[in-house]
Design a protein around this motif. Structure first.
Motif, PDB file in Angstrom:
ATOM      1  N   ALA A   1      25.308  19.706   1.253  1.00 17.14           N
ATOM      2  CA  ALA A   1      25.241  20.940   2.137  1.00 17.14           C
ATOM      3  C   ALA A   1      23.176  21.474   2.418  1.00 17.14           C
ATOM      4  CB  ALA A   1      25.721  22.011   1.869  1.00 17.14           C
TER       5      ALA A   1
ATOM      6  N   GLY B   1      21.620  21.437 -11.111  1.00 16.81           N
ATOM      7  CA  GLY B   1      23.211  21.594 -11.537  1.00 16.81           C
ATOM      8  C   GLY B   1      23.575  20.764 -10.408  1.00 16.81           C
TER       9      GLY B   1
ATOM     10  N   ASP C   1      17.328  25.354  -6.563  1.00 18.73           N
ATOM     11  CA  ASP C   1      18.332  23.980  -6.697  1.00 18.73           C
ATOM     12  C   ASP C   1      17.592  23.788  -8.958  1.00 18.73           C
ATOM     13  OD1 ASP C   1      19.596  22.090  -8.172  1.00 18.73           O
ATOM     14  OD2 ASP C   1      18.452  20.507  -6.315  1.00 18.73           O
ATOM     15  N   ASP C   2      18.289  24.130  -9.125  1.00 18.06           N
ATOM     16  CA  ASP C   2      18.654  24.368 -10.565  1.00 18.06           C
ATOM     17  C   ASP C   2      19.313  24.208 -11.507  1.00 18.06           C
ATOM     18  OD1 ASP C   2      21.415  24.620 -10.477  1.00 18.06           O
ATOM     19  OD2 ASP C   2      21.357  27.468 -11.401  1.00 18.06           O
TER      20      ASP C   2
ATOM     21  N   VAL D   1      18.485  30.783  -9.247  1.00 19.58           N
ATOM     22  CA  VAL D   1      18.840  32.763  -8.001  1.00 19.58           C
ATOM     23  C   VAL D   1      19.594  32.966  -8.537  1.00 19.58           C
ATOM     24  CG1 VAL D   1      18.827  33.355  -5.869  1.00 19.58           C
ATOM     25  CG2 VAL D   1      17.670  30.742  -6.357  1.00 19.58           C
TER      26      VAL D   1
ATOM     27  N   GLY E   1      20.821  25.886  -3.171  1.00 17.65           N
ATOM     28  CA  GLY E   1      21.400  24.692  -3.254  1.00 17.65           C
ATOM     29  C   GLY E   1      20.874  23.462  -2.940  1.00 17.65           C
ATOM     30  N   GLY E   2      20.823  23.040  -3.637  1.00 17.57           N
ATOM     31  CA  GLY E   2      20.358  21.304  -3.081  1.00 17.57           C
ATOM     32  C   GLY E   2      20.782  20.002  -3.974  1.00 17.57           C
TER      33      GLY E   2
ATOM     34  N   THR F   1      27.802  19.740  -7.991  1.00 14.62           N
ATOM     35  CA  THR F   1      29.018  18.748  -8.314  1.00 14.62           C
ATOM     36  C   THR F   1      28.066  17.276  -8.279  1.00 14.62           C
ATOM     37  OG1 THR F   1      30.299  20.043  -7.492  1.00 14.62           O
ATOM     38  CG2 THR F   1      30.899  17.887  -7.494  1.00 14.62           C
ATOM     39  N   THR F   2      27.499  17.263  -6.666  1.00 16.63           N
ATOM     40  CA  THR F   2      27.260  15.448  -6.535  1.00 16.63           C
ATOM     41  C   THR F   2      26.619  14.841  -7.799  1.00 16.63           C
ATOM     42  OG1 THR F   2      27.523  16.851  -4.194  1.00 16.63           O
ATOM     43  CG2 THR F   2      26.411  14.932  -5.061  1.00 16.63           C
TER      44      THR F   2
ATOM     45  N   ILE G   1      31.356  15.264   0.691  1.00 20.65           N
ATOM     46  CA  ILE G   1      29.842  14.814   1.125  1.00 20.65           C
ATOM     47  C   ILE G   1      29.880  15.207   2.552  1.00 20.65           C
ATOM     48  CG2 ILE G   1      27.714  13.532   1.487  1.00 20.65           C
ATOM     49  CD1 ILE G   1      28.794  14.512  -1.538  1.00 20.65           C
TER      50      ILE G   1
ATOM     51  N   CYS H   1      39.003  11.638  -3.337  1.00 17.87           N
ATOM     52  CA  CYS H   1      38.135  11.205  -3.277  1.00 17.87           C
ATOM     53  C   CYS H   1      38.541   9.507  -3.465  1.00 17.87           C
ATOM     54  CB  CYS H   1      37.241  11.700  -4.445  1.00 17.87           C
ATOM     55  SG  CYS H   1      36.520  13.239  -3.761  1.00 17.87           S
TER      56      CYS H   1
ATOM     57  N   ASN I   1      33.120   6.645   0.223  1.00 17.67           N
ATOM     58  CA  ASN I   1      33.818   7.514   2.011  1.00 17.67           C
ATOM     59  C   ASN I   1      32.438   8.391   2.725  1.00 17.67           C
ATOM     60  OD1 ASN I   1      33.586   9.407   0.025  1.00 17.67           O
ATOM     61  ND2 ASN I   1      36.043   9.597   0.369  1.00 17.67           N
TER      62      ASN I   1
ATOM     63  N   ASP J   1      30.663  23.091  -0.228  1.00 12.82           N
ATOM     64  CA  ASP J   1      32.053  23.955  -1.510  1.00 12.82           C
ATOM     65  C   ASP J   1      32.034  24.888  -1.367  1.00 12.82           C
ATOM     66  OD1 ASP J   1      32.530  20.635  -1.194  1.00 12.82           O
ATOM     67  OD2 ASP J   1      31.815  20.246  -3.980  1.00 12.82           O
TER      68      ASP J   1
HETATM   69  C1  LIG Z   1      34.423  14.270  -9.182  1.00 14.31           C
HETATM   70  C2  LIG Z   1      34.269  14.113  -8.137  1.00 14.31           C
HETATM   71  C3  LIG Z   1      33.845  12.681  -7.004  1.00 14.31           C
HETATM   72  C4  LIG Z   1      33.577  13.248  -6.073  1.00 14.31           C
HETATM   73  N1  LIG Z   1      33.867  12.177  -5.646  1.00 14.31           N
HETATM   74  C5  LIG Z   1      34.078  12.432  -4.313  1.00 14.31           C
HETATM   75  C6  LIG Z   1      33.676  11.467  -3.283  1.00 14.31           C
HETATM   76  O1  LIG Z   1      34.141  10.196  -3.320  1.00 14.31           O
HETATM   77  N2  LIG Z   1      33.420  11.465  -1.768  1.00 14.31           N
HETATM   78  C7  LIG Z   1      33.190  12.927  -1.688  1.00 14.31           C
HETATM   79  O2  LIG Z   1      33.033  13.185  -0.053  1.00 14.31           O
HETATM   80  N3  LIG Z   1      33.287  13.808  -2.196  1.00 14.31           N
HETATM   81  C8  LIG Z   1      33.777  13.534  -3.453  1.00 14.31           C
HETATM   82  N4  LIG Z   1      33.396  15.154  -4.356  1.00 14.31           N
HETATM   83  C9  LIG Z   1      33.389  16.065  -3.834  1.00 14.31           C
HETATM   84  C10 LIG Z   1      31.766  16.746  -3.709  1.00 14.31           C
HETATM   85  O3  LIG Z   1      31.424  15.583  -5.091  1.00 14.31           O
HETATM   86  C11 LIG Z   1      31.399  17.490  -3.180  1.00 14.31           C
HETATM   87  O4  LIG Z   1      32.348  18.000  -1.595  1.00 14.31           O
HETATM   88  C12 LIG Z   1      29.840  17.974  -2.935  1.00 14.31           C
HETATM   89  O5  LIG Z   1      28.925  17.800  -4.150  1.00 14.31           O
HETATM   90  C13 LIG Z   1      29.830  18.616  -2.811  1.00 14.31           C
HETATM   91  O6  LIG Z   1      28.069  19.604  -2.165  1.00 14.31           O
HETATM   92  P1  LIG Z   1      27.575  20.863  -1.643  1.00 14.31           P
HETATM   93  O7  LIG Z   1      25.956  20.587  -1.246  1.00 14.31           O
HETATM   94  O8  LIG Z   1      28.238  21.221  -1.538  1.00 14.31           O
HETATM   95  O9  LIG Z   1      27.467  21.558  -3.545  1.00 14.31           O
HETATM   96  P2  LIG Z   1      26.442  20.956  -4.571  1.00 14.31           P
HETATM   97  O10 LIG Z   1      26.583  19.232  -4.960  1.00 14.31           O
HETATM   98  O11 LIG Z   1      27.356  21.410  -6.023  1.00 14.31           O
HETATM   99  O12 LIG Z   1      25.356  21.180  -4.647  1.00 14.31           O
HETATM  100  C14 LIG Z   1      25.417  22.588  -5.219  1.00 14.31           C
HETATM  101  C15 LIG Z   1      23.925  22.734  -5.779  1.00 14.31           C
HETATM  102  O13 LIG Z   1      23.750  24.238  -5.943  1.00 14.31           O
HETATM  103  C16 LIG Z   1      22.156  25.050  -6.680  1.00 14.31           C
HETATM  104  N5  LIG Z   1      22.659  26.147  -7.504  1.00 14.31           N
HETATM  105  C17 LIG Z   1      24.521  26.157  -7.672  1.00 14.31           C
HETATM  106  N6  LIG Z   1      23.434  27.880  -7.846  1.00 14.31           N
HETATM  107  C18 LIG Z   1      22.684  28.176  -7.853  1.00 14.31           C
HETATM  108  C19 LIG Z   1      21.772  29.065  -7.752  1.00 14.31           C
HETATM  109  N7  LIG Z   1      22.243  30.018  -8.444  1.00 14.31           N
HETATM  110  N8  LIG Z   1      20.447  29.174  -8.148  1.00 14.31           N
HETATM  111  C20 LIG Z   1      19.752  27.831  -7.605  1.00 14.31           C
HETATM  112  N9  LIG Z   1      20.713  26.323  -7.232  1.00 14.31           N
HETATM  113  C21 LIG Z   1      21.354  26.789  -7.655  1.00 14.31           C
HETATM  114  C22 LIG Z   1      22.706  23.301  -7.932  1.00 14.31           C
HETATM  115  O14 LIG Z   1      22.020  23.071  -8.718  1.00 14.31           O
HETATM  116  C23 LIG Z   1      22.957  22.269  -6.656  1.00 14.31           C
HETATM  117  O15 LIG Z   1      21.555  21.419  -6.439  1.00 14.31           O
HETATM  118  C24 LIG Z   1      33.746  14.708  -5.808  1.00 14.31           C
HETATM  119  C25 LIG Z   1      33.841  15.526  -6.255  1.00 14.31           C
HETATM  120  C26 LIG Z   1      33.917  15.404  -7.917  1.00 14.31           C
HETATM  121  C27 LIG Z   1      34.218  16.577  -8.718  1.00 14.31           C
END
Ligand SMILES: Cc1cc2nc3c(=O)[nH]c(=O)nc-3n(C[C@H](O)[C@H](O)[C@H](O)COP(=O)(O)OP(=O)(O)OC[C@H]3O[C@@H](n4cnc5c(N)ncnc54)[C@H](O)[C@@H]3O)c2cc1C
Length: 323
Positions: free
Chosen positions: A21, A43, A40-41, A87, A17-18, A45-46, A282, A142, A54, A274
């Motif tokens: 986190a 995709g 990192d494929d 993955v 995951g890229g 949420t970020t 974040i 958020c 924030n 997440d």
């Molecule tokens: C509309 C919206 C608004 C938001 N606004 C805020 C805000 O204002 N402030 C805040 O703090 N948070 C906000 N959030 C929440 C925040 O975006 C998330 O908490 C944060 O993105 C989580 O980060 P993460 O690294 O856990 O996951 P992600 O950013 O989702 O990263 C997951 C990574 O895993 C990779 N991945 C997944 N499966 C695989 C696989 N099988 N093989 C290879 N790679 C894979 C994806 O490509 C990606 O790189 C918001 C969320 C949404 C939906």
């Protein structure tokens, strides 16, 4: 890991995951001289978030794509290598090394940080996607700030939706809970609190969203318009828990279960962000990635004494004063 397989690539750590986190974990493991692969494929949420106000250290706000780009730059600076592959399988035969299988090849690593994020469920209402970021939000924590003293609605019919509706009261008194045709199935104390707060619960089926540039309201199946500036979707999130389950890591409520140190019962397998459920922000994702990495490093060194400043003497550009 079979030594004689020329196609198998080895590394110390696989961060799957890229997002924030995974990238924060990679900064720590790579900076501690552990060969780190970040899968990192493309995709997550970020990358989809337009603007966040924030996130620690960004008083003027920052977009999701920029935050990811900065994190990647920082992780790469310390030697993390990015693998733009999905993955598809995680396994181990001896409990010592883990096989990370992507759509392209297999990698053998000693430790894993699962940081695959979560995808938010979207309601079957016409035009939801068109209004995402223009009135439709998936996160009260958020975005509620942008709807202070405005009419808002929550779509959902469970505990999560009830809690989101109650949380909105910090920002506005004009809140309605829309179950979209379902019965409200929430804990009695939450139902009582909705009642006490005079939050109406409407069970109409929702048909379409209306508005020009931004959301003006939601139209029910009967053609009635409910005027709202903000619509908060609270249907839950589907975590990227499949890979965890392949290793026998327990999951619950579509999230990976960890202990307080972000560890799992599987040796040297951690989870962060997440995918672990919780507050899904974040800052918390970055904190969890950091904690996962520091604990994984301790495991890898087989010592509880964590030191990550070894590089300072050998590379002046790494000195904290320059960061
Ligand atoms: C509309 C919206 C608004 C938001 N606004 C805020 C805000 O204002 N402030 C805040 O703090 N948070 C906000 N959030 C929440 C925040 O975006 C998330 O908490 C944060 O993105 C989580 O980060 P993460 O690294 O856990 O996951 P992600 O950013 O989702 O990263 C997951 C990574 O895993 C990779 N991945 C997944 N499966 C695989 C696989 N099988 N093989 C290879 N790679 C894979 C994806 O490509 C990606 O790189 C918001 C969320 C949404 C939906």
């Amino acid at each position: 890991m079979p030594e004689d397989d020329p196609d198998e690539r080895t590394a110390d750590v696989a961060v799957i995951g890229g997002g924030p986190a995974g990238l924060s974990a990679a900064v720590y493991t790579a900076r501690a001289d552990q060969e780190t692969l970040v899968f990192d494929d493309g995709g997550g949420t970020t990358r989809d978030v337009d603007r966040m106000e924030n996130v620690y250290g960004f008083p003027d706000g920052i977009t999701g794509p920029e935050l990811v780009a900065r994190g990647r730059e920082q992780a790469a600076k310390f030697g993390a290598e990015f693998v733009p592959e999905e993955v598809v399988r995680l396994s181990t035969t001896d409990g010592e090394t883990y096989a990370v299988e992507t759509t392209e090849r297999t990698y053998a690593v000693r430790g894993v940080v699962l940081a695959t994020g979560a995808s938010y469920e979207s309601p079957a209402i016409a035009d939801v996607e068109r209004f995402e970021g223009r009135g439709v939000s998936y996160c009260v924590e958020c975005d509620a700030y942008f709807y202070r003293d405005s009419p808002v609605a929550v779509v959902g019919a469970g505990n999560y939706a009830a809690r989101e509706a109650l949380m909105l009261l910090d920002y506005t008194d004009d809140v309605v809970l829309l179950t979209n045709g379902d019965d409200l199935v929430a804990d009695p104390d939450l139902v009582d609190r909705l009642d006490e707060a005079d939050i109406p619960v409407r069970m109409d089926r929702l048909d379409t969203l209306v508005g020009d540039e931004t959301l003006d309201g939601v139209e029910t199946g009967d053609g009635e318009r409910i005027t709202v500036d903000g619509l908060f979707v609270a249907l839950g999130a589907a975590g990227g828990t499949d890979l965890a389950e392949m290793l026998g890591v327990p999951t619950a409520n579509r999230a990976v279960e960890t202990d307080a140190e972000m560890g799992t019962p599987v040796p040297r397998v951690y989870a962060a962000g997440d995918v672990t459920g919780g507050q899904r922000q974040i800052n918390t994702s970055v904190g969890e990635g950091t904690r996962a990495a520091i604990n994984l490093l301790e495991d890898l060194r087989d010592t509880a004494d964590y030191v990550d400043y070894r590089k300072i003497d050998t590379d002046a550009s790494d000195a904290p004063a320059d960061d």
